[in-house]
Design a protein around this motif. Sequence first.
Motif, PDB file in Angstrom:
ATOM      1  N   ASP A 176     -14.631 -28.318  10.562  1.00 27.56           N
ATOM      2  CA  ASP A 176     -13.946 -29.085   9.517  1.00 27.56           C
ATOM      3  C   ASP A 176     -14.486 -28.716   8.137  1.00 27.56           C
ATOM      4  O   ASP A 176     -13.731 -28.535   7.193  1.00 27.56           O
ATOM      5  N   ASP A 181     -13.455 -32.690  -1.280  1.00 25.61           N
ATOM      6  CA  ASP A 181     -12.801 -32.916   0.011  1.00 25.61           C
ATOM      7  C   ASP A 181     -13.832 -33.158   1.108  1.00 25.61           C
ATOM      8  O   ASP A 181     -13.634 -33.997   1.981  1.00 25.61           O
ATOM      9  N   ARG A 182     -14.937 -32.446   1.067  1.00 26.20           N
ATOM     10  CA  ARG A 182     -16.002 -32.649   2.051  1.00 26.20           C
ATOM     11  C   ARG A 182     -16.612 -34.039   1.913  1.00 26.20           C
ATOM     12  O   ARG A 182     -16.870 -34.706   2.912  1.00 26.20           O
ATOM     13  N   HIS A 232     -14.335 -36.460   3.409  1.00 28.94           N
ATOM     14  CA  HIS A 232     -14.420 -36.392   4.874  1.00 28.94           C
ATOM     15  C   HIS A 232     -15.653 -37.153   5.369  1.00 28.94           C
ATOM     16  O   HIS A 232     -15.570 -37.899   6.346  1.00 28.94           O
ATOM     17  N   GLU A 269     -14.962 -40.814   5.183  1.00 29.66           N
ATOM     18  CA  GLU A 269     -14.065 -41.220   6.273  1.00 29.66           C
ATOM     19  C   GLU A 269     -14.822 -41.338   7.597  1.00 29.66           C
ATOM     20  O   GLU A 269     -14.559 -42.245   8.387  1.00 29.66           O
TER      21      GLU A 269
END
Length: 138
Positions: A10, A19-20, A23, A26
């Motif tokens: 991922d 974005d990391r 992630h 999340e």
Amino acid sequence: MQSIEELTSDFELLDDWEDRYRHVIELGRALPPMDEALKTAATKVSGCASQVWIHSTVVDGPKGKMLQLVGDSDALIVKGLIALVFIMFTPLTAKEIVTYDALGEFAKLGLKEHLTPQRSNGLASMVKRIKEDAAAVA
């Protein structure tokens, strides 16, 4: 819960560090809730800028004694870091946890360069706590 291999994959797909981070947050949101009764001085991890609690329970696994981990934090990104630590340690026996190079795995993800020194210290404190719990069992 995803595996460390899936997590690595991922991270390779996500080019942007924003974005990391999303992630990681999340992953933290997906952690099962920690019972408030477990948030005690004994489960609080020292060395973290945010409040962090990690509780481990010994369970019998197919390869030997394992740790069942629950944790929480008052900071979203830190809760995500807890999730990352759990992803690394959950499939391992207590004996394997003691020798596992979790900080090396985090370095492979490129996290060290993108975390503040306080967050890096907190991450190391979380790893240390879990390794101590595992050593007591192994």
